[in-house]
Design an enzyme around this catalytic site. Sequence first.
Site, PDB file in Angstrom:
ATOM      1  N   GLU A   1      49.272 -31.488  66.569  1.00 49.64           N
ATOM      2  CA  GLU A   1      49.259 -33.009  66.405  1.00 49.64           C
ATOM      3  C   GLU A   1      48.054 -33.377  65.728  1.00 49.64           C
ATOM      4  O   GLU A   1      47.306 -33.997  66.548  1.00 49.64           O
ATOM      5  CB  GLU A   1      49.479 -33.678  67.647  1.00 49.64           C
ATOM      6  CG  GLU A   1      50.866 -33.365  68.443  1.00 49.64           C
ATOM      7  CD  GLU A   1      50.891 -34.123  69.646  1.00 49.64           C
ATOM      8  OE1 GLU A   1      49.899 -34.659  70.225  1.00 49.64           O
ATOM      9  OE2 GLU A   1      52.165 -33.972  70.242  1.00 49.64           O
TER      10      GLU A   1
ATOM     11  N   GLU B   1      57.361 -29.887  71.236  1.00 45.01           N
ATOM     12  CA  GLU B   1      57.214 -30.473  72.296  1.00 45.01           C
ATOM     13  C   GLU B   1      58.204 -31.614  72.625  1.00 45.01           C
ATOM     14  O   GLU B   1      58.368 -32.162  71.721  1.00 45.01           O
ATOM     15  CB  GLU B   1      55.888 -31.115  72.450  1.00 45.01           C
ATOM     16  CG  GLU B   1      54.684 -30.347  72.687  1.00 45.01           C
ATOM     17  CD  GLU B   1      53.245 -31.159  72.646  1.00 45.01           C
ATOM     18  OE1 GLU B   1      53.219 -32.128  73.003  1.00 45.01           O
ATOM     19  OE2 GLU B   1      52.158 -30.358  72.322  1.00 45.01           O
TER      20      GLU B   1
END
Length: 427
Positions: free
Chosen positions: A155, A342
């Site tokens: 991320e 995720e």
Amino acid sequence: MSGPIPAFPAGFRWGVSTSAHQIEGAVETRERSVWDAFSDRPGRVRDGSTAAVACDHCRRYREDVALLAGLGVDAYRFSVSWPRVNSPGGLDFYDRLTDELCAAGVRPVPTLFHWDLPLGLDWRQRATADRFAGYVARVADRLGDRVGSWITLNEPAEHTLLGHALGVHAPGERLLFDALPVAHHQLLAHGLAVRALRAAGATGIGIANSHGPTWPASEQPADREAADLYDTLLNRMFADPLLLGRYPDGVGELMPGDVDADLEVIAEPLDFYGVNYYAPARVGAPDGTDQFGAELPFSRREIPGRPVTDSGWPVVPKALTELLTGFRARYGDRLPPIVITENGCAYDGLDDQARIAYLDGHLRALHEALTAGVDVRGYFVWSLLDNFEWAEGYAHRFGLVHVDFTTQRRTPKASYRWFREVLREQR
Ligand code: IFM
């Protein structure tokens, strides 16, 4: 929930994810990171906590691998702490963890950077990208004989925006649009890491980028423009360079250095594209209520009629199907197979029926994307354990396994048993 989850293709990979800073503890045996320094600053972490002990995973990793084996996952996504690798004997820990996983029949999937930058390094500096590639080569040299899948970064969008633009994550900088070089240098670091991994013989390389559909708050031009900018900054700015070899219109000229030459590095082909998905965003023109207290050119709005998790994030499973079919439409044949690296939610309690409903809904939505022709090869739940949830401290619990942070006792939740059953049915 209605009946069993539809069957996923044979060979589909099931896993769970964690990250080093959020679970390892044992800070005394590694260098400090930007997150250690940030957590020490009063008021930065909501409950005043730090990750000094966290889940004490460095000492209890055998117990945690046994939990993974008991769950029946194929793979475990963890992260390697760069500050630990910089410390004497630091790589030995990942060596032991990798051996333990292999012995338990669980494939190790290391992420090489999950926000815990060694203190003293700075993503505003281009040199950090070169330093990263050197560190990655060392890890690959040590673990490459047993690791089949690598993830370069986790991320970079959140690390840029929360950590450097808005200052609510480490390193706590409030640079607003001057944070753009941080994004570029992370993407460059990713490309250099791909080259370092290829040089070490790796054949399974991806990234874990966070994405979610952006919905304009209304059809008004001001709302549509604000949503478009948000989508550019959160989604396209991190996917386009990797998958199309260019920045979205208007962004490249704001980046430092020889951007065209860097884009060639950034766009190194990948073996899979990792998507972290939690929720869509409904976005409108600035309304003076932004939660970050900064003057931003957009504002996030509630999604009416949707339940929210303990983090306040709306639960919208169908947005996962929309995201993945939209990705397929935008990137076409440039898109490698997707892995959901995720997906999960924060809820309290051992009988976590709300988490089961969330995961159930998202697995069905994911299956719909496969049916619509999107090539998805794996799904990882965030997270195995309750852990240090960054600026939220220990208040938000994402684990399939409850952790009592006083005794370090691990207790599988109802969702752990549910996911184990799903995995049994899928085989
Ligand atoms: O805990 C984080 C993780 O580190 C990165 N993705 C989102 C998770 C939940 O907030």
